[in-house]
Design a protein around this motif. Structure first.
Motif, PDB file in Angstrom:
ATOM      1  N   ILE A  28      36.631  41.521  50.753  1.00 35.53           N
ATOM      2  CA  ILE A  28      36.035  40.235  50.391  1.00 35.53           C
ATOM      3  C   ILE A  28      36.861  39.087  50.975  1.00 35.53           C
ATOM      4  CG2 ILE A  28      37.315  40.024  48.222  1.00 35.53           C
ATOM      5  CD1 ILE A  28      34.725  38.838  46.999  1.00 35.53           C
ATOM      6  N   ALA A  29      36.184  38.062  51.435  1.00 35.53           N
ATOM      7  CA  ALA A  29      36.862  36.876  51.957  1.00 35.53           C
ATOM      8  C   ALA A  29      37.155  35.916  50.815  1.00 35.53           C
ATOM      9  CB  ALA A  29      35.992  36.195  53.008  1.00 35.53           C
ATOM     10  N   LYS A  30      38.373  35.426  50.787  1.00 34.37           N
ATOM     11  CA  LYS A  30      38.768  34.500  49.731  1.00 34.37           C
ATOM     12  C   LYS A  30      38.190  33.120  50.018  1.00 34.37           C
ATOM     13  CE  LYS A  30      42.863  33.045  47.142  1.00 34.37           C
ATOM     14  NZ  LYS A  30      44.334  33.092  47.053  1.00 34.37           N
ATOM     15  N   GLY A  31      37.878  32.378  48.953  1.00 29.27           N
ATOM     16  CA  GLY A  31      37.437  31.002  49.122  1.00 29.27           C
ATOM     17  C   GLY A  31      35.961  30.772  48.882  1.00 29.27           C
ATOM     18  N   LYS A  32      35.222  31.828  48.535  1.00 32.91           N
ATOM     19  CA  LYS A  32      33.799  31.643  48.271  1.00 32.91           C
ATOM     20  C   LYS A  32      33.604  30.785  47.026  1.00 32.91           C
ATOM     21  CE  LYS A  32      29.484  34.108  47.391  1.00 32.91           C
ATOM     22  NZ  LYS A  32      28.820  35.418  47.185  1.00 32.91           N
ATOM     23  N   ASP A  33      32.708  29.842  47.083  1.00 30.42           N
ATOM     24  CA  ASP A  33      32.441  28.935  45.955  1.00 30.42           C
ATOM     25  C   ASP A  33      31.637  29.665  44.884  1.00 30.42           C
ATOM     26  OD1 ASP A  33      32.057  26.841  44.269  1.00 30.42           O
ATOM     27  OD2 ASP A  33      30.700  25.714  45.591  1.00 30.42           O
ATOM     28  N   VAL A  34      32.258  29.845  43.713  1.00 31.15           N
ATOM     29  CA  VAL A  34      31.568  30.518  42.603  1.00 31.15           C
ATOM     30  C   VAL A  34      31.379  29.552  41.428  1.00 31.15           C
ATOM     31  CG1 VAL A  34      32.315  32.846  43.228  1.00 31.15           C
ATOM     32  CG2 VAL A  34      33.783  31.417  41.767  1.00 31.15           C
ATOM     33  N   VAL A  70      39.330  40.040  38.723  1.00 26.88           N
ATOM     34  CA  VAL A  70      39.735  41.405  39.066  1.00 26.88           C
ATOM     35  C   VAL A  70      40.992  41.369  39.930  1.00 26.88           C
ATOM     36  CG1 VAL A  70      37.384  42.323  38.940  1.00 26.88           C
ATOM     37  CG2 VAL A  70      38.241  41.409  41.116  1.00 26.88           C
ATOM     38  N   PRO A  71      41.776  42.460  39.922  1.00 28.59           N
ATOM     39  CA  PRO A  71      42.931  42.543  40.824  1.00 28.59           C
ATOM     40  C   PRO A  71      42.473  42.627  42.280  1.00 28.59           C
ATOM     41  CG  PRO A  71      42.654  44.587  39.579  1.00 28.59           C
ATOM     42  CD  PRO A  71      41.681  43.621  39.023  1.00 28.59           C
ATOM     43  N   TYR A  72      43.319  42.105  43.157  1.00 29.59           N
ATOM     44  CA  TYR A  72      42.895  41.810  44.534  1.00 29.59           C
ATOM     45  C   TYR A  72      44.028  42.212  45.479  1.00 29.59           C
ATOM     46  CZ  TYR A  72      41.756  38.303  48.242  1.00 29.59           C
ATOM     47  OH  TYR A  72      41.472  37.626  49.405  1.00 29.59           O
ATOM     48  N   LEU A  73      43.808  43.258  46.285  1.00 32.03           N
ATOM     49  CA  LEU A  73      44.847  43.774  47.176  1.00 32.03           C
ATOM     50  C   LEU A  73      44.880  42.970  48.474  1.00 32.03           C
ATOM     51  CD1 LEU A  73      46.535  46.213  46.284  1.00 32.03           C
ATOM     52  CD2 LEU A  73      45.368  47.550  48.032  1.00 32.03           C
ATOM     53  N   ARG A  74      46.089  42.541  48.876  1.00 27.68           N
ATOM     54  CA  ARG A  74      46.280  41.739  50.083  1.00 27.68           C
ATOM     55  C   ARG A  74      47.120  42.492  51.107  1.00 27.68           C
ATOM     56  NH1 ARG A  74      49.629  37.337  47.626  1.00 27.68           N
ATOM     57  NH2 ARG A  74      50.291  39.140  46.388  1.00 27.68           N
ATOM     58  N   ASP A 115      52.986  48.308  47.877  1.00 23.86           N
ATOM     59  CA  ASP A 115      53.851  47.476  47.048  1.00 23.86           C
ATOM     60  C   ASP A 115      52.969  46.763  46.039  1.00 23.86           C
ATOM     61  OD1 ASP A 115      55.586  45.723  45.867  1.00 23.86           O
ATOM     62  OD2 ASP A 115      56.292  44.788  47.720  1.00 23.86           O
ATOM     63  N   LEU A 116      52.988  47.240  44.798  1.00 23.36           N
ATOM     64  CA  LEU A 116      52.081  46.710  43.773  1.00 23.36           C
ATOM     65  C   LEU A 116      52.812  45.887  42.716  1.00 23.36           C
ATOM     66  CD1 LEU A 116      49.836  49.880  43.305  1.00 23.36           C
ATOM     67  CD2 LEU A 116      49.489  47.929  44.833  1.00 23.36           C
ATOM     68  N   GLU A 117      54.021  45.427  43.045  1.00 21.75           N
ATOM     69  CA  GLU A 117      54.779  44.628  42.082  1.00 21.75           C
ATOM     70  C   GLU A 117      54.101  43.290  41.817  1.00 21.75           C
ATOM     71  OE1 GLU A 117      58.898  44.110  42.746  1.00 21.75           O
ATOM     72  OE2 GLU A 117      59.349  46.251  42.901  1.00 21.75           O
ATOM     73  N   GLN A 118      53.522  42.701  42.852  1.00 19.67           N
ATOM     74  CA  GLN A 118      52.826  41.425  42.705  1.00 19.67           C
ATOM     75  C   GLN A 118      51.421  41.552  43.281  1.00 19.67           C
ATOM     76  OE1 GLN A 118      55.146  38.241  44.388  1.00 19.67           O
ATOM     77  NE2 GLN A 118      56.835  38.513  42.972  1.00 19.67           N
ATOM     78  N   VAL A 119      50.473  41.769  42.397  1.00 19.50           N
ATOM     79  CA  VAL A 119      49.076  41.902  42.799  1.00 19.50           C
ATOM     80  C   VAL A 119      48.315  40.677  42.310  1.00 19.50           C
ATOM     81  CG1 VAL A 119      46.967  43.267  42.595  1.00 19.50           C
ATOM     82  CG2 VAL A 119      49.187  44.413  42.756  1.00 19.50           C
ATOM     83  N   ALA A 120      47.687  39.975  43.232  1.00 21.95           N
ATOM     84  CA  ALA A 120      46.949  38.763  42.888  1.00 21.95           C
ATOM     85  C   ALA A 120      45.618  39.123  42.218  1.00 21.95           C
ATOM     86  CB  ALA A 120      46.700  37.937  44.139  1.00 21.95           C
ATOM     87  N   CYS A 179      40.230  47.641  41.122  1.00 22.62           N
ATOM     88  CA  CYS A 179      40.890  46.797  42.129  1.00 22.62           C
ATOM     89  C   CYS A 179      40.020  46.698  43.375  1.00 22.62           C
ATOM     90  CB  CYS A 179      42.249  47.389  42.487  1.00 22.62           C
ATOM     91  SG  CYS A 179      43.265  46.342  43.552  1.00 22.62           S
ATOM     92  N   ILE A 180      39.929  45.488  43.948  1.00 17.97           N
ATOM     93  CA  ILE A 180      39.210  45.290  45.197  1.00 17.97           C
ATOM     94  C   ILE A 180      40.211  44.898  46.279  1.00 17.97           C
ATOM     95  CG2 ILE A 180      37.151  44.598  43.916  1.00 17.97           C
ATOM     96  CD1 ILE A 180      37.657  41.721  44.830  1.00 17.97           C
TER      97      ILE A 180
END
Length: 437
Positions: A243-249, A257-261, A271-276, A319-320
């Motif tokens: 998914i692209a970040k920044g979509k207007d919701v 939801v958790p979001y893997l970068r 590295d899952l210490e800091q998951v956005a 997670c997505i």
């Protein structure tokens, strides 16, 4: 090494210094430095980068801005410090004339301050903590310290000749430690290369050196065992884009939801210490949800991040993933085998060859990823190779952890030595040759 202390100490009156040698002067930063605020163009004064390694010619990886005609002048001997808290430790004495972005503070020392002493003092951990304590901002990574605040920080400073002696001692001793760190980092790189070579040889040639071979049909891959097959990724897996970040919701029903970068997807591990987290519409969850056995791959970034990946084991429910991370979902091969293939040297070579490249950056499309040649031994042989790779990787990992611990201890030693010397906790006057700073 046991180092001597000064004969007499006094209370500096501030917590960060504690007690200091009795003969040292207690004064504020503004006594020893003036701020240089002259605006110049990078056409007249070469751009410089302020890094944790000091002030250097502008790095290729530096963020390019349109501030070329609105920069700060830097002269040889000036001390430059980045005021942003997320750049902590990025500072140093400049060895060249040049220009820096406006976020940096440029200080010119008076005749009572040795440039090299200032270099070590201002880069010491205790001073950095005090420096940012005088700052202000909204959140941690938007916290900054201006010279108007910095000038009021209390310093304890010896006479010039002792400053020179301390700087000479630290230059010599930190150079020794840096050399040891460099040796350990070289060893760490060699271990990483050995691990990569072991994996790549196993998944492209197998474990039997006497096995008959055939032409793979791919020039840069060469011969492979005769009984192996070669296929394309698109025939044994699908690629799910993120998914692209920044979509207007705004105004829509959403779930968080958790979001893997990209930062979460390391080479061979997660590295899952800091998951956005990210807010999405509920119906998007199934579209972007990670599934057990997905092979995660980075779509781009720095050259060393291209194609870097790891196996998703379901550590985080629901997670997505972002659009810069591909989820390769195998259906005609085991996830473990595919994970080793995509992490091999030959796959990295393929990704680089098919990527779009700019300065130090590269990216690859899902279409090109799907064309990756995949080697398939018989299932039983895959299992044997995977077991071998796991065993060899574990041995290398143990060695790597030991080297990383050694590097950590050396860095702690370096930091502690600088801190104790520049705050007068040790007396190094008899341990260094005095020389002009």
């Amino acid at each position: 090494m046991s180092l001597p202390k000064h004969a007499q100490y006094k209370d500096a009156g501030v917590t960060w210094l504690g007690t200091v040698p009795k003969h040292w002067d207690i004064r504020r930063v503004g006594y020893y430095f003036s701020e240089r605020r002259e605006k110049v163009s990078d056409k007249d004064f070469a751009p410089l980068s302020v890094t944790k390694n000091g002030v250097v010619p502008q790095l290729e990886t530096a963020a390019k801005t349109d501030d070329g005609d609105n920069r700060k002048l830097v002269r040889i001997g000036d001390f430059v410090i980045n005021g942003r808290s997320d750049r902590k430790g990025s500072s140093g004495t400049s060895e060249a004339d040049g220009s820096v972005s406006l976020i940096n503070t440029v200080l010119t020392p008076t005749s009572e301050m040795s440039g090299r002493f200032a270099h070590h003092l201002f880069r010491s951990v205790p001073f950095q903590e005090e420096y940012y304590r005088f700052g202000k901002g909204i959140v941690a990574d938007l916290w900054s310290t201006n010279y108007s605040e910095m000038r009021n920080i209390t310093l304890a400073v010896p006479e010039f000749s002792e400053q020179v002696a301390i700087a000479a001692f630290l230059d010599r001793e930190t150079a020794k430690i840096d050399a040891l760190i460099a040796e350990q980092e070289k060893l760490l790189a060699l271990l990483a290369e050995k691990r990569q070579a072991t994996i790549s040889h196993a998944v492209t040639r197998g474990l039997d050196p006497n096995a008959p071979t055939k032409d793979s049909g791919i020039a840069w891959l060469g011969d492979v065992p005769t009984h192996w097959t070669v296929t394309r990724l698109k025939f044994i897996a699908t690629v799910q884009t993120g998914i692209a970040k920044g979509k207007d919701v705004a105004g829509k029903a959403t779930i968080t939801v958790p979001y893997l970068r990209v930062a979460n997807v390391q080479d061979g591990r997660l590295d899952l210490e800091q998951v956005a987290t990210i807010d999405i519409e509920p119906e998007q969850l199934d579209r972007y949800r990670l599934q057990l056995g997905d092979v995660l791959m980075n779509e781009g970034g720095d050259f060393d991040k291209l194609g870097r990946g790891a196996l998703w084991t379901g550590a985080i429910e629901g997670c997505i993933h972002q659009n810069h991370v591909f989820a390769v979902r195998p259906h005609g091969v085991s996830p473990q085998w595919l994970n080793q293939i995509t992490g091999s040297i030959y796959a990295q070579f393929y990704f680089m060859g098919r990527s779009k490249q700019s300065t130090n950056l590269a990216s690859i499309s899902s279409t090109n990823v799907m064309e990756l040649p995949v080697l398939l031994p018989p299932v039983a042989e895959q299992a044997t190779i995977l077991q071998f790779v796991s065993h060899e990787s574990a041995k290398i990992e143990v060695l790597s952890e030991s080297v990383q611990q050694a590097i950590g201890l050396l860095k702690e030693r370096r930091s502690a030595l600088i801190s104790t010397a520049v705050t007068g906790k040790i007396d190094v006057r008899g341990l260094a040759e005095t020389q002009a700073a």
